[in-house]
Design a protein around this motif. Structure first.
Motif, PDB file in Angstrom:
ATOM      1  N   ARG A 195       0.837  -1.321  -0.068  1.00 28.47           N
ATOM      2  CA  ARG A 195      -0.128   0.049  -0.168  1.00 28.47           C
ATOM      3  C   ARG A 195       0.686   1.156   0.023  1.00 28.47           C
ATOM      4  O   ARG A 195       1.888   1.127   0.632  1.00 28.47           O
ATOM      5  CB  ARG A 195      -1.056  -0.135   1.107  1.00 28.47           C
ATOM      6  CG  ARG A 195      -1.914  -1.185   1.142  1.00 28.47           C
ATOM      7  CD  ARG A 195      -3.333  -0.920   1.950  1.00 28.47           C
ATOM      8  NE  ARG A 195      -4.023   0.053   1.393  1.00 28.47           N
ATOM      9  CZ  ARG A 195      -4.923  -0.150   0.691  1.00 28.47           C
ATOM     10  NH1 ARG A 195      -5.262  -1.474   0.083  1.00 28.47           N
ATOM     11  NH2 ARG A 195      -5.733   0.740   0.041  1.00 28.47           N
ATOM     12  N   MET A 196       0.230   2.319  -0.676  1.00 21.74           N
ATOM     13  CA  MET A 196       1.317   3.564  -0.899  1.00 21.74           C
ATOM     14  C   MET A 196       0.639   4.715  -0.414  1.00 21.74           C
ATOM     15  O   MET A 196      -0.612   4.990  -1.099  1.00 21.74           O
ATOM     16  CB  MET A 196       1.475   3.726  -2.188  1.00 21.74           C
ATOM     17  CG  MET A 196       2.212   2.348  -2.917  1.00 21.74           C
ATOM     18  SD  MET A 196       2.369   2.360  -4.714  1.00 21.74           S
ATOM     19  CE  MET A 196       3.933   3.244  -4.904  1.00 21.74           C
ATOM     20  N   LEU A 197       0.987   5.334   0.933  1.00 24.14           N
ATOM     21  CA  LEU A 197       0.392   6.746   1.322  1.00 24.14           C
ATOM     22  C   LEU A 197       0.990   7.749   0.687  1.00 24.14           C
ATOM     23  O   LEU A 197       2.318   7.703   0.965  1.00 24.14           O
ATOM     24  CB  LEU A 197       0.446   6.325   2.976  1.00 24.14           C
ATOM     25  CG  LEU A 197      -0.046   7.654   3.651  1.00 24.14           C
ATOM     26  CD1 LEU A 197      -1.525   7.923   3.560  1.00 24.14           C
ATOM     27  CD2 LEU A 197       0.443   7.711   5.163  1.00 24.14           C
ATOM     28  N   HIS A 198       0.342   8.787   0.124  1.00 27.03           N
ATOM     29  CA  HIS A 198       0.885   9.886  -0.447  1.00 27.03           C
ATOM     30  C   HIS A 198       0.292  11.297   0.304  1.00 27.03           C
ATOM     31  O   HIS A 198      -0.673  11.427   0.610  1.00 27.03           O
ATOM     32  CB  HIS A 198       0.467   9.936  -1.839  1.00 27.03           C
ATOM     33  CG  HIS A 198       1.054   9.007  -2.441  1.00 27.03           C
ATOM     34  ND1 HIS A 198       0.406   8.337  -3.731  1.00 27.03           N
ATOM     35  CD2 HIS A 198       2.102   8.211  -2.877  1.00 27.03           C
ATOM     36  CE1 HIS A 198       1.016   7.397  -4.274  1.00 27.03           C
ATOM     37  NE2 HIS A 198       2.153   7.336  -3.569  1.00 27.03           N
ATOM     38  N   LEU A 206       3.303  15.728  -5.609  1.00 26.53           N
ATOM     39  CA  LEU A 206       3.670  14.709  -4.438  1.00 26.53           C
ATOM     40  C   LEU A 206       4.669  14.937  -3.373  1.00 26.53           C
ATOM     41  O   LEU A 206       5.962  15.465  -4.143  1.00 26.53           O
ATOM     42  CB  LEU A 206       3.716  13.369  -5.011  1.00 26.53           C
ATOM     43  CG  LEU A 206       4.396  12.331  -4.141  1.00 26.53           C
ATOM     44  CD1 LEU A 206       2.899  11.877  -3.300  1.00 26.53           C
ATOM     45  CD2 LEU A 206       4.372  10.896  -5.186  1.00 26.53           C
ATOM     46  N   ALA A 207       4.556  15.223  -2.288  1.00 27.58           N
ATOM     47  CA  ALA A 207       5.401  15.491  -1.422  1.00 27.58           C
ATOM     48  C   ALA A 207       6.082  14.564  -0.816  1.00 27.58           C
ATOM     49  O   ALA A 207       7.398  14.453  -0.655  1.00 27.58           O
ATOM     50  CB  ALA A 207       4.731  16.414  -0.184  1.00 27.58           C
ATOM     51  N   LYS A 208       5.378  13.439  -0.104  1.00 25.81           N
ATOM     52  CA  LYS A 208       6.043  12.350   0.742  1.00 25.81           C
ATOM     53  C   LYS A 208       5.240  11.293   0.174  1.00 25.81           C
ATOM     54  O   LYS A 208       4.221  11.260  -0.103  1.00 25.81           O
ATOM     55  CB  LYS A 208       6.117  12.546   2.112  1.00 25.81           C
ATOM     56  CG  LYS A 208       6.860  13.768   2.490  1.00 25.81           C
ATOM     57  CD  LYS A 208       6.589  14.031   4.134  1.00 25.81           C
ATOM     58  CE  LYS A 208       7.271  15.141   4.523  1.00 25.81           C
ATOM     59  NZ  LYS A 208       7.276  15.554   5.862  1.00 25.81           N
ATOM     60  N   GLN A 209       5.894  10.002   0.229  1.00 24.04           N
ATOM     61  CA  GLN A 209       5.434   8.598   0.083  1.00 24.04           C
ATOM     62  C   GLN A 209       5.833   7.721   1.109  1.00 24.04           C
ATOM     63  O   GLN A 209       7.030   7.794   1.490  1.00 24.04           O
ATOM     64  CB  GLN A 209       5.914   8.128  -1.238  1.00 24.04           C
ATOM     65  CG  GLN A 209       5.175   6.747  -1.818  1.00 24.04           C
ATOM     66  CD  GLN A 209       5.899   6.401  -3.005  1.00 24.04           C
ATOM     67  OE1 GLN A 209       7.000   6.074  -3.120  1.00 24.04           O
ATOM     68  NE2 GLN A 209       4.947   6.043  -4.164  1.00 24.04           N
ATOM     69  N   ARG A 273       9.407   5.670   4.497  1.00 28.54           N
ATOM     70  CA  ARG A 273       9.323   6.785   3.534  1.00 28.54           C
ATOM     71  C   ARG A 273      10.165   6.589   2.569  1.00 28.54           C
ATOM     72  O   ARG A 273      11.068   6.336   2.952  1.00 28.54           O
ATOM     73  CB  ARG A 273       9.285   8.203   4.201  1.00 28.54           C
ATOM     74  CG  ARG A 273       9.227   9.360   3.178  1.00 28.54           C
ATOM     75  CD  ARG A 273       9.011  10.560   3.771  1.00 28.54           C
ATOM     76  NE  ARG A 273      10.376  10.949   4.648  1.00 28.54           N
ATOM     77  CZ  ARG A 273      11.214  12.043   4.147  1.00 28.54           C
ATOM     78  NH1 ARG A 273      10.981  12.427   2.934  1.00 28.54           N
ATOM     79  NH2 ARG A 273      12.075  12.281   4.650  1.00 28.54           N
ATOM     80  N   ALA A 274       9.792   6.921   1.269  1.00 31.74           N
ATOM     81  CA  ALA A 274      10.973   6.785   0.185  1.00 31.74           C
ATOM     82  C   ALA A 274      11.280   8.148   0.059  1.00 31.74           C
ATOM     83  O   ALA A 274      10.728   9.192   0.037  1.00 31.74           O
ATOM     84  CB  ALA A 274      10.036   6.431  -0.974  1.00 31.74           C
ATOM     85  N   ASP A 275      12.669   8.311  -0.025  1.00 30.95           N
ATOM     86  CA  ASP A 275      13.577   9.338  -0.188  1.00 30.95           C
ATOM     87  C   ASP A 275      13.106  10.343  -1.497  1.00 30.95           C
ATOM     88  O   ASP A 275      12.929  11.560  -1.379  1.00 30.95           O
ATOM     89  CB  ASP A 275      14.956   9.178  -0.143  1.00 30.95           C
ATOM     90  CG  ASP A 275      15.805  10.420  -0.100  1.00 30.95           C
ATOM     91  OD1 ASP A 275      15.285  11.528   0.462  1.00 30.95           O
ATOM     92  OD2 ASP A 275      17.036  10.734  -0.758  1.00 30.95           O
ATOM     93  N   GLU A 276      12.851   9.479  -2.520  1.00 32.45           N
ATOM     94  CA  GLU A 276      11.992   9.807  -3.777  1.00 32.45           C
ATOM     95  C   GLU A 276      11.046   8.950  -4.133  1.00 32.45           C
ATOM     96  O   GLU A 276      11.244   7.754  -4.310  1.00 32.45           O
ATOM     97  CB  GLU A 276      13.285   9.864  -4.862  1.00 32.45           C
ATOM     98  CG  GLU A 276      14.558  10.886  -4.772  1.00 32.45           C
ATOM     99  CD  GLU A 276      13.984  12.384  -4.914  1.00 32.45           C
ATOM    100  OE1 GLU A 276      12.934  12.422  -5.632  1.00 32.45           O
ATOM    101  OE2 GLU A 276      14.560  13.296  -4.453  1.00 32.45           O
ATOM    102  N   PRO A 277       9.820   9.509  -4.027  1.00 31.17           N
ATOM    103  CA  PRO A 277       8.692   8.840  -4.397  1.00 31.17           C
ATOM    104  C   PRO A 277       8.856   7.924  -5.501  1.00 31.17           C
ATOM    105  O   PRO A 277       9.532   8.290  -6.592  1.00 31.17           O
ATOM    106  CB  PRO A 277       7.355   9.678  -4.640  1.00 31.17           C
ATOM    107  CG  PRO A 277       7.993  11.086  -3.984  1.00 31.17           C
ATOM    108  CD  PRO A 277       9.496  11.108  -4.211  1.00 31.17           C
ATOM    109  N   ILE A 278       8.505   6.704  -5.367  1.00 32.86           N
ATOM    110  CA  ILE A 278       8.763   5.679  -6.292  1.00 32.86           C
ATOM    111  C   ILE A 278       7.381   5.479  -7.083  1.00 32.86           C
ATOM    112  O   ILE A 278       6.364   5.676  -6.664  1.00 32.86           O
ATOM    113  CB  ILE A 278       9.292   4.212  -5.964  1.00 32.86           C
ATOM    114  CG1 ILE A 278       8.335   3.601  -4.961  1.00 32.86           C
ATOM    115  CG2 ILE A 278      10.439   4.508  -5.117  1.00 32.86           C
ATOM    116  CD1 ILE A 278       8.420   2.250  -4.428  1.00 32.86           C
ATOM    117  N   GLY A 279       7.502   4.804  -8.516  1.00 34.11           N
ATOM    118  CA  GLY A 279       6.011   4.865  -9.207  1.00 34.11           C
ATOM    119  C   GLY A 279       6.418   3.586  -9.987  1.00 34.11           C
ATOM    120  O   GLY A 279       7.672   2.834  -9.966  1.00 34.11           O
ATOM    121  N   CYS A 280       5.414   3.056 -10.824  1.00 32.71           N
ATOM    122  CA  CYS A 280       5.438   1.880 -11.697  1.00 32.71           C
ATOM    123  C   CYS A 280       5.153   2.295 -13.132  1.00 32.71           C
ATOM    124  O   CYS A 280       3.873   2.932 -13.469  1.00 32.71           O
ATOM    125  CB  CYS A 280       4.644   0.934 -11.011  1.00 32.71           C
ATOM    126  SG  CYS A 280       4.213  -0.660 -12.044  1.00 32.71           S
TER     127      CYS A 280
END
Length: 281
Positions: A195-198, A206-209, A273-280
């Motif tokens: 699960r991914m909380l943004h 997007l600030a934090k993930q 927390r991801a330092d840089e938000p990741i995506g797919c």
């Protein structure tokens, strides 16, 4: 709010025949708790009016912040969902549309000619407008009706009781009614167990993930500032954010902000927390 005059409906639907601006960037996650009705996608209630006669679909919105850039006209995002009547097409579009908009609690504002308008409200203020017409029917197999336009306020304004579908969970602030959501990871990348909380910036970017990862699908991601774990101790400097879900989950943060802590009935989970938000892709 007063009943919506048929002239106002006529103005907005006629206005839908010409392009309208998609609005400025979406606001950060904030505003009020929802009074939107749950249940079927379309609810039958008496209409509400904007404070002035609208000239476009966007003008019917009553947003606390800027109008979201999400949505637009169907020739921008591609029509989907179809039916032999506006109600059928609207219900079908609710099932298949790709946007983070409510899946139920809408009502009809009326129609003129072959265009029909549907609205979703929070606290009796219109937050989403959907226009259904035959304009793009040729692009969905020639059905009589399909989506023509969708305009929305920022999703944070939908309210705590909003139904965003089975893959999105709502976190509502206990005092302000502000809303956050977390979503299931995309299945086509094998992330469906996560699960991914943004959290968003003021301009909607997007600030934090934060990531829940019980099966370790993100174990090889170097950008994580901590690791996922269950049954951890809640740190002494952790503070409750005010956000919780309807089933009693609580969201906590620490000053170093390396992870979010989710307090559940069974214990505490650490979501890194991801330092840089990741995506797919």
């Amino acid at each position: 709010m007063k009943a919506l005059p048929i002239l106002a409906v006529a103005l907005v639907i006629v206005g839908c025949s010409t392009p309208v601006a998609s609005g400025s960037p979406s606001a950060s996650l904030a505003p009020p708790a929802s009074s939107a009705r749950a249940g079927s996608a379309l609810a039958s209630t008496s209409p509400s009016a904007p404070s002035r006669a609208p000239e476009s679909a966007t003008d019917l919105l009553d947003c606390d912040g800027p109008v979201s850039t999400m949505g637009g006209r169907a020739d921008d995002f591609g029509p989907d969902g179809a039916g032999s009547t506006p109600d059928e097409a609207f219900a079908d579009w609710m099932k298949v549309n790709p946007f983070t908009v409510p899946r139920s609690g809408y009502r009809s504002l009326g129609s003129i000619g072959d265009r029909a308008v549907y609205a979703y409200e929070a606290r009796d203020r219109i937050k989403v407008i959907v226009v259904i017409s035959p304009r793009f029917s040729a692009l969905v197999g020639g059905a009589s009706f399909t989506i023509e336009e969708m305009r929305t306020c920022d999703p944070s304004e939908y309210g705590a009781m909003v139904d965003l579908g089975p893959h999105q969970r709502v976190w509502a602030h206990e005092e302000t009614g502000e809303v956050l959501t977390d979503i299931a990871g995309p299945g086509h990348c094998g992330w469906e167990s996560a699960r991914m909380l943004h959290l968003s910036n003021e301009d909607g970017t997007l600030a934090k993930q934060y990531l829940r990862d019980p099966l370790g699908v993100f174990d090889d991601v170097p950008a994580l500032l901590d690791t996922y774990a269950e049954g951890v101790e809640l740190l002494a400097d952790a503070t409750f954010s005010g956000y919780q879900t309807v089933d009693g989950l609580e969201l906590w943060f620490t000053p170093d902000d390396r992870a979010a802590y989710v307090v559940t009935p069974d214990g505490v989970e650490r979501w890194p927390r991801a330092d840089e938000p990741i995506g797919c892709a």
